[in-house]
Design a protein around this motif. Structure first.
Motif, PDB file in Angstrom:
ATOM      1  N   LYS A  18       0.795  -1.219   0.000  1.00 26.70           N
ATOM      2  CA  LYS A  18       0.000   0.000   0.000  1.00 26.70           C
ATOM      3  C   LYS A  18       0.832   1.276   0.000  1.00 26.70           C
ATOM      4  N   ASN A  19       2.069   1.215   0.395  1.00 31.19           N
ATOM      5  CA  ASN A  19       2.863   2.439   0.515  1.00 31.19           C
ATOM      6  C   ASN A  19       3.899   2.606  -0.599  1.00 31.19           C
ATOM      7  N   LYS A  20       3.880   1.725  -1.572  1.00 37.46           N
ATOM      8  CA  LYS A  20       4.907   1.766  -2.603  1.00 37.46           C
ATOM      9  C   LYS A  20       4.484   2.660  -3.770  1.00 37.46           C
ATOM     10  N   PRO A  21       5.017   3.890  -3.876  1.00 43.05           N
ATOM     11  CA  PRO A  21       4.690   4.735  -5.020  1.00 43.05           C
ATOM     12  C   PRO A  21       5.347   4.173  -6.271  1.00 43.05           C
ATOM     13  N   ASP A  22       4.648   4.266  -7.390  1.00 41.79           N
ATOM     14  CA  ASP A  22       5.171   3.689  -8.623  1.00 41.79           C
ATOM     15  C   ASP A  22       5.230   4.752  -9.712  1.00 41.79           C
ATOM     16  N   GLY A  48     -11.897   4.240 -11.812  1.00 41.26           N
ATOM     17  CA  GLY A  48     -11.257   2.945 -11.548  1.00 41.26           C
ATOM     18  C   GLY A  48      -9.802   3.174 -11.184  1.00 41.26           C
ATOM     19  N   CYS A  49      -9.589   4.060 -10.221  1.00 36.39           N
ATOM     20  CA  CYS A  49      -8.235   4.553  -9.920  1.00 36.39           C
ATOM     21  C   CYS A  49      -7.355   3.531  -9.220  1.00 36.39           C
ATOM     22  N   GLY A  50      -7.961   2.458  -8.671  1.00 40.24           N
ATOM     23  CA  GLY A  50      -7.148   1.446  -8.008  1.00 40.24           C
ATOM     24  C   GLY A  50      -6.311   2.027  -6.886  1.00 40.24           C
ATOM     25  N   ASN A  51      -5.015   1.679  -6.864  1.00 42.36           N
ATOM     26  CA  ASN A  51      -4.151   2.153  -5.778  1.00 42.36           C
ATOM     27  C   ASN A  51      -3.550   3.534  -6.036  1.00 42.36           C
ATOM     28  N   GLY A  52      -3.963   4.174  -7.130  1.00 46.70           N
ATOM     29  CA  GLY A  52      -3.619   5.586  -7.330  1.00 46.70           C
ATOM     30  C   GLY A  52      -2.322   5.880  -8.055  1.00 46.70           C
ATOM     31  N   VAL A  53      -1.663   4.865  -8.634  1.00 43.92           N
ATOM     32  CA  VAL A  53      -0.360   5.138  -9.256  1.00 43.92           C
ATOM     33  C   VAL A  53      -0.477   6.063 -10.472  1.00 43.92           C
ATOM     34  N   TRP A  54      -1.566   5.931 -11.217  1.00 46.17           N
ATOM     35  CA  TRP A  54      -1.739   6.834 -12.367  1.00 46.17           C
ATOM     36  C   TRP A  54      -2.083   8.246 -11.903  1.00 46.17           C
ATOM     37  N   GLU A  80      -4.505   7.249   1.964  1.00 51.14           N
ATOM     38  CA  GLU A  80      -3.287   7.163   2.769  1.00 51.14           C
ATOM     39  C   GLU A  80      -2.089   7.780   2.053  1.00 51.14           C
ATOM     40  N   LYS A  81      -2.169   7.865   0.739  1.00 54.84           N
ATOM     41  CA  LYS A  81      -1.134   8.531  -0.061  1.00 54.84           C
ATOM     42  C   LYS A  81      -1.415  10.016  -0.246  1.00 54.84           C
ATOM     43  N   GLY A  82      -2.515  10.489   0.341  1.00 51.91           N
ATOM     44  CA  GLY A  82      -2.858  11.902   0.226  1.00 51.91           C
ATOM     45  C   GLY A  82      -3.605  12.249  -1.044  1.00 51.91           C
ATOM     46  N   LEU A  83      -4.133  11.242  -1.741  1.00 49.61           N
ATOM     47  CA  LEU A  83      -4.846  11.468  -2.989  1.00 49.61           C
ATOM     48  C   LEU A  83      -6.318  11.752  -2.724  1.00 49.61           C
ATOM     49  N   ASP A  84      -6.920  12.560  -3.605  1.00 48.53           N
ATOM     50  CA  ASP A  84      -8.323  12.942  -3.495  1.00 48.53           C
ATOM     51  C   ASP A  84      -9.169  11.899  -4.210  1.00 48.53           C
ATOM     52  N   CYS A  85      -9.795  10.999  -3.452  1.00 46.15           N
ATOM     53  CA  CYS A  85     -10.544   9.895  -4.039  1.00 46.15           C
ATOM     54  C   CYS A  85     -11.839   9.667  -3.281  1.00 46.15           C
TER      55      CYS A  85
END
Length: 227
Positions: A18-22, A48-54, A80-85
């Protein structure tokens, strides 16, 4: 049996890091092909943002990005990554605002045609004038492969929840909902092509395709403009 799509993706995101930025996706041909269409846009929603890497990658272009997904686990990971979802299914519910870009990668193959039509129609409704609708999906996939059996009911389904194979007919479905197709291309992602300009990468991949060599399952990228 519960919705297998939801069950599959809840399991996938729970088991992922969950914490691995790609940010490596910024080196992919897919990203570089899409970048030229969105780099001057102000707002984008990833359906369909999933874990937010895009979302993370698109934010580096200075775009205000939001994500939606029907997986509570995916939304929690993004936040948790600070993304607006937000938790939202675009086949059923519309966001409260409009956007310059609706982006969706590897989602429409999870929908039957009726829901896919709703998804395209609703994407059009939330686009600003001259906005872009960008879709990425596996191309001409053989759905009979990668089948699995539900341990509860015995139903056979695709292990990733894919419902229908996507081909160029999707372009007609998109055009029928007040879009103009600007770009469509089949790509085969190869690590070696990431170092070249887009035109050279496409040329290399076309040579592989014409000679019958498919490094991985190809993707279809479609870029359409609201009209």
């Amino acid at each position: 049996m519960i919705n297998e799509n939801l069950a599959i993706w809840e399991t996938k995101w729970r088991n992922s890091s969950k914490n691995k930025p790609d940010f490596s996706i910024r080196n992919t041909l897919q990203y570089r092909l899409i970048k030229k269409y969105i780099k001057n846009k102000k707002t984008l929603i990833d359906a369909g943002c999933g874990n937010g890497v895009w979302l993370q990658a698109f934010q580096t272009l200075g775009i205000s990005c939001e994500g939606i997904d029907f997986s509570e686990t995916a939304i929690r990971m993004c936040r948790e990554k600070g993304l607006d979802c937000q938790l939202l299914d675009l086949t059923k519910t519309l966001p409260a605002r409009k956007y310059d870009v609706v982006y969706s990668s590897h989602l429409i193959e999870h929908l039957m045609k009726q829901d896919r039509t709703k998804f395209i129609k609703n994407s059009r409704k939330i686009l600003n004038e001259q906005g872009y609708f960008i879709v990425v999906a596996p191309f001409n996939e053989d759905i009979q492969y990668n089948q699995t059996i539900c341990p509860d009911c015995g139903k056979i389904f695709h292990e990733a929840g894919h419902k229908e194979s996507i081909n160029f007919e999707i372009c007609d479905e998109i055009k029928n909902n007040r879009f103009e197709i600007l770009f469509k291309k089949i790509i085969y992602s190869l690590p070696m092509t990431s170092r070249f300009p887009v035109s050279v990468s496409c040329f290399i991949l076309d040579i592989f395709r014409k000679n019958g060599y498919h490094p991985i399952t190809p993707d279809l990228i479609v870029v359409a403009k609201a009209i």
